[in-house]
Design a protein around this motif. Structure first.
Motif, mmCIF file in Angstrom:
data_model
loop_
_atom_site.group_PDB
_atom_site.id
_atom_site.type_symbol
_atom_site.label_atom_id
_atom_site.label_comp_id
_atom_site.label_asym_id
_atom_site.label_seq_id
_atom_site.Cartn_x
_atom_site.Cartn_y
_atom_site.Cartn_z
ATOM 1 N N ALA A 23 -8.456 51.985 70.944
ATOM 2 C CA ALA A 23 -9.360 52.517 71.976
ATOM 3 C C ALA A 23 -8.609 53.369 72.995
ATOM 4 O O ALA A 23 -9.064 54.453 73.370
ATOM 5 C CB ALA A 23 -10.086 51.369 72.672
ATOM 6 N N ILE A 24 -7.453 52.903 73.442
ATOM 7 C CA ILE A 24 -6.717 53.636 74.474
ATOM 8 C C ILE A 24 -6.043 54.879 73.919
ATOM 9 O O ILE A 24 -6.233 55.990 74.425
ATOM 10 C CB ILE A 24 -5.672 52.718 75.151
ATOM 11 N N PHE A 25 -5.228 54.697 72.870
ATOM 12 C CA PHE A 25 -4.374 55.794 72.419
ATOM 13 C C PHE A 25 -5.080 56.780 71.506
ATOM 14 O O PHE A 25 -4.861 57.991 71.605
ATOM 15 C CB PHE A 25 -3.121 55.238 71.733
ATOM 16 N N SER A 26 -5.932 56.299 70.629
ATOM 17 C CA SER A 26 -6.582 57.215 69.698
ATOM 18 C C SER A 26 -7.848 57.827 70.294
ATOM 19 O O SER A 26 -8.009 59.030 70.309
ATOM 20 C CB SER A 26 -6.910 56.470 68.402
ATOM 21 N N TRP A 27 -8.740 56.976 70.775
ATOM 22 C CA TRP A 27 -9.994 57.488 71.309
ATOM 23 C C TRP A 27 -9.854 57.987 72.745
ATOM 24 O O TRP A 27 -10.310 59.073 73.067
ATOM 25 C CB TRP A 27 -11.080 56.427 71.250
ATOM 26 N N GLY A 28 -9.248 57.179 73.622
ATOM 27 C CA GLY A 28 -9.160 57.540 75.032
ATOM 28 C C GLY A 28 -8.247 58.726 75.307
ATOM 29 O O GLY A 28 -8.633 59.676 75.985
ATOM 30 N N LEU A 29 -7.025 58.672 74.787
ATOM 31 C CA LEU A 29 -6.063 59.747 75.039
ATOM 32 C C LEU A 29 -6.092 60.829 73.973
ATOM 33 O O LEU A 29 -5.503 61.891 74.149
ATOM 34 C CB LEU A 29 -4.649 59.168 75.147
ATOM 35 N N GLY A 30 -6.754 60.546 72.866
ATOM 36 C CA GLY A 30 -6.868 61.544 71.805
ATOM 37 C C GLY A 30 -5.564 61.811 71.066
ATOM 38 O O GLY A 30 -5.385 62.900 70.515
ATOM 39 N N LEU A 31 -4.649 60.842 71.035
ATOM 40 C CA LEU A 31 -3.389 61.036 70.320
ATOM 41 C C LEU A 31 -3.650 61.043 68.817
ATOM 42 O O LEU A 31 -4.460 60.262 68.316
ATOM 43 C CB LEU A 31 -2.392 59.929 70.665
#
Length: 158
Positions: A144-152
């Motif tokens: 949720a944080i790194f892939s979706w939230g930050l778009g990494l």
């Protein structure tokens, strides 16, 4: 008969906490190594930060922490140093290295599974229920944080 008065000896620095000295030296060494690695990166300014600004800032804080810890080794009494805990040190190190090595090959979710599984060897093993809950919570939060939230651009699954 005359007595000569001795002046009190100046207080010498006495090492009161060897483990604090060792910890401070380790922190300072890591900070100096980081500063050396970032020596060619442009730091910029507060108004216009560049790639080297944050790594250098972290290294300076780490160096200050190391120096404060070394100072504490001279001023604060501490209990005798305990034996080195090899098993947790090795397990955590191997877990982090395995996570880094497996992230591109297996994806974020399975690399976290390996991280928790290997890191669990550092202490008492988790029962299957708490292990699964920890893995599911950590994996879903990281996705949720790194892939979706930050778009990494992280691979989530193999």
């Amino acid at each position: 008969m005359t007595h000569t008065l001795r002046s009190p000896r100046p207080a010498a620095f006495r090492l009161r906490s060897p483990q604090d000295l060792a910890a401070g030296l380790l922190l300072a060494a890591i900070a100096l190594g980081g500063l050396w690695l970032a020596r060619n990166w442009e730091a910029g300014s507060l108004a216009m930060m560049q790639a080297g600004f944050f790594p250098r800032l972290v290294c300076y804080f780490l160096l200050a922490s190391g120096l404060a810890t070394m100072f504490r080794a001279l001023t604060a009494d501490a209990p005798a140093a305990l034996a080195w805990a090899w098993r947790p040190s090795v397990a955590i190190t191997v877990a982090v290295v395995a996570f880094a090595a497996l992230l591109d090959k297996l994806g974020l979710v399975l690399a976290i599974l390996a991280l928790i599984g290997i890191g669990g060897l550092a202490g008492r093993p988790l029962r299957p229920g708490p292990f699964t809950a920890l893995w599911a919570t950590l994996a879903s939060t990281c996705v949720a944080i790194f892939s979706w939230g930050l778009g990494l651009p992280l691979q989530i699954w193999p």
